[in-house]
Enzyme design. Structure first.
Site, PDB file in Angstrom:
ATOM      1  N   ASN A 262       2.129   1.330   4.506  1.00 13.07           N
ATOM      2  CA  ASN A 262       2.611   0.149   5.076  1.00 13.07           C
ATOM      3  C   ASN A 262       2.289   0.160   6.562  1.00 13.07           C
ATOM      4  O   ASN A 262       2.876  -0.448   7.173  1.00 13.07           O
ATOM      5  CB  ASN A 262       3.959  -0.381   4.748  1.00 13.07           C
ATOM      6  CG  ASN A 262       4.314  -1.756   5.199  1.00 13.07           C
ATOM      7  OD1 ASN A 262       5.378  -2.118   5.379  1.00 13.07           O
ATOM      8  ND2 ASN A 262       3.449  -2.719   5.122  1.00 13.07           N
TER       9      ASN A 262
ATOM     10  N   ASP B 259      -8.233   3.923   0.990  1.00  9.69           N
ATOM     11  CA  ASP B 259      -7.124   4.288   2.214  1.00  9.69           C
ATOM     12  C   ASP B 259      -8.080   4.501   3.469  1.00  9.69           C
ATOM     13  O   ASP B 259      -8.933   5.737   3.257  1.00  9.69           O
ATOM     14  CB  ASP B 259      -6.361   5.518   1.409  1.00  9.69           C
ATOM     15  CG  ASP B 259      -5.322   5.980   2.704  1.00  9.69           C
ATOM     16  OD1 ASP B 259      -5.505   5.172   3.756  1.00  9.69           O
ATOM     17  OD2 ASP B 259      -4.509   6.701   2.295  1.00  9.69           O
TER      18      ASP B 259
ATOM     19  N   CYS C 147       0.831  -1.105   0.152  1.00 10.81           N
ATOM     20  CA  CYS C 147       0.187   0.178   0.049  1.00 10.81           C
ATOM     21  C   CYS C 147       0.996   1.212  -0.045  1.00 10.81           C
ATOM     22  O   CYS C 147       1.905   1.123  -0.472  1.00 10.81           O
ATOM     23  CB  CYS C 147      -1.160  -0.165   1.283  1.00 10.81           C
ATOM     24  SG  CYS C 147      -0.065  -0.146   2.838  1.00 10.81           S
TER      25      CYS C 147
ATOM     26  N   CYS D  71      -1.584   0.565   7.232  1.00 11.23           N
ATOM     27  CA  CYS D  71      -2.975   0.436   7.566  1.00 11.23           C
ATOM     28  C   CYS D  71      -3.381  -0.866   6.591  1.00 11.23           C
ATOM     29  O   CYS D  71      -3.644  -1.821   7.332  1.00 11.23           O
ATOM     30  CB  CYS D  71      -3.759   1.694   6.872  1.00 11.23           C
ATOM     31  SG  CYS D  71      -3.489   3.032   8.017  1.00 11.23           S
ATOM     32  N   ARG D  72      -3.461  -0.639   5.440  1.00 14.77           N
ATOM     33  CA  ARG D  72      -4.058  -1.899   4.470  1.00 14.77           C
ATOM     34  C   ARG D  72      -2.981  -3.096   4.486  1.00 14.77           C
ATOM     35  O   ARG D  72      -3.492  -4.127   4.581  1.00 14.77           O
ATOM     36  CB  ARG D  72      -4.396  -1.376   3.138  1.00 14.77           C
ATOM     37  CG  ARG D  72      -5.656  -0.285   3.339  1.00 14.77           C
ATOM     38  CD  ARG D  72      -5.613   0.568   1.845  1.00 14.77           C
ATOM     39  NE  ARG D  72      -4.488   1.328   1.782  1.00 14.77           N
ATOM     40  CZ  ARG D  72      -4.209   2.101   0.742  1.00 14.77           C
ATOM     41  NH1 ARG D  72      -5.345   2.169  -0.336  1.00 14.77           N
ATOM     42  NH2 ARG D  72      -3.291   3.220   0.704  1.00 14.77           N
ATOM     43  N   SER D  73      -1.736  -2.732   3.819  1.00 16.15           N
ATOM     44  CA  SER D  73      -1.011  -4.026   3.523  1.00 16.15           C
ATOM     45  C   SER D  73      -0.624  -4.585   4.853  1.00 16.15           C
ATOM     46  O   SER D  73      -0.280  -5.839   4.718  1.00 16.15           O
ATOM     47  CB  SER D  73       0.171  -3.504   2.688  1.00 16.15           C
ATOM     48  OG  SER D  73       0.999  -2.615   3.080  1.00 16.15           O
TER      49      SER D  73
HETATM   50  P1  4NP Z   1      -1.760   2.714   4.175  1.00 15.14           P
HETATM   51  O1  4NP Z   1      -2.551   4.197   4.562  1.00 15.14           O
HETATM   52  O2  4NP Z   1      -1.226   3.175   2.640  1.00 15.14           O
HETATM   53  O3  4NP Z   1      -2.760   1.840   3.924  1.00 15.14           O
HETATM   54  O4  4NP Z   1      -0.755   2.367   5.074  1.00 15.14           O
HETATM   55  C1  4NP Z   1      -1.995   5.412   4.741  1.00 15.14           C
HETATM   56  C2  4NP Z   1      -1.206   5.431   5.929  1.00 15.14           C
HETATM   57  C3  4NP Z   1      -0.432   6.656   5.961  1.00 15.14           C
HETATM   58  C4  4NP Z   1      -0.625   7.711   5.188  1.00 15.14           C
HETATM   59  C5  4NP Z   1      -1.287   7.555   3.887  1.00 15.14           C
HETATM   60  C6  4NP Z   1      -1.982   6.354   3.787  1.00 15.14           C
HETATM   61  N1  4NP Z   1       0.099   8.983   5.350  1.00 15.14           N
HETATM   62  O5  4NP Z   1      -0.039   9.754   4.341  1.00 15.14           O
HETATM   63  O6  4NP Z   1       0.801   9.000   6.148  1.00 15.14           O
END
Ligand code: 4NP
Length: 154
Positions: free
Chosen positions: A12, A123, A9, A14-16
């Site tokens: 790294n 997201d 993602c 939240c989703r992955s």
């Molecule tokens: P992820 O979610 O890609 O599912 O881990 C996010 C986590 C942090 C951010 C964006 C998306 N950020 O902008 O910090």
């Protein structure tokens, strides 16, 4: 040789990490290695988001030991299959490909459930707990489909 699968993602956190934890829980660790990374450098070395940790715990999956890493070009050599959580990350992964064979390893994870629809796992970072529950449910179903396909083909 174990089959190596990478979930990717943006952050790294939240989703992955959820995709990694869920798929790991469904596969034989003697046969598969599952890991995750992010296309950004925002959270390198950090733990998963508390909300991801909590929704995973609700379904008896422990992701607390994971540490965020950034996707790097050599991951194309390390992994057999690379699942992007959304189109933006899919494109950013492909930009790092050095050869056509690299590109064939990259798939959008929700195409496992909805072939060719090219849907994003949304997201959940700026939302609330329900967003994490929704992400968990769609990843759980997508991972079931991945496991089913391995049972059919291996
Ligand atoms: P992820 O979610 O890609 O599912 O881990 C996010 C986590 C942090 C951010 C964006 C998306 N950020 O902008 O910090």
């Amino acid at each position: 040789m174990k089959i190596k699968i990478l979930m990717v993602c943006l952050g790294n956190i939240c989703r992955s990490p959820l995709a990694e934890g869920i798929l790991k829980s469904k596969l034989d660790p003697n046969k598969f290695i599952v890991s995750s990374s992010g296309t950004s450098n925002y959270h390198i070395g950090g733990s998963p988001d508390q909300r991801s940790i909590q929704v995973a715990q609700k379904y008896n999956i422990d992701i607390t030991d994971q540490k965020a890493a950034q996707f790097i070009a050599s991951d194309f050599d390390t992994y057999d299959l690379i699942y992007a959580m959304d189109n933006s990350n899919y494109q950013n992964i492909l930009k790092l490909a050095k050869k056509d064979q690299d590109k064939t390893k990259v798939k959008l994870i929700l195409n496992e459930l909805y072939p060719n629809d090219n849907l994003d796992v949304p997201d959940p970072y700026y939302g609330g707990a329900q967003g994490f529950e929704d992400v968990f449910q769609m990843l759980d179903k997508a991972c079931d489909m991945i496991v089913t396909q391995f049972k059919e083909h291996h």
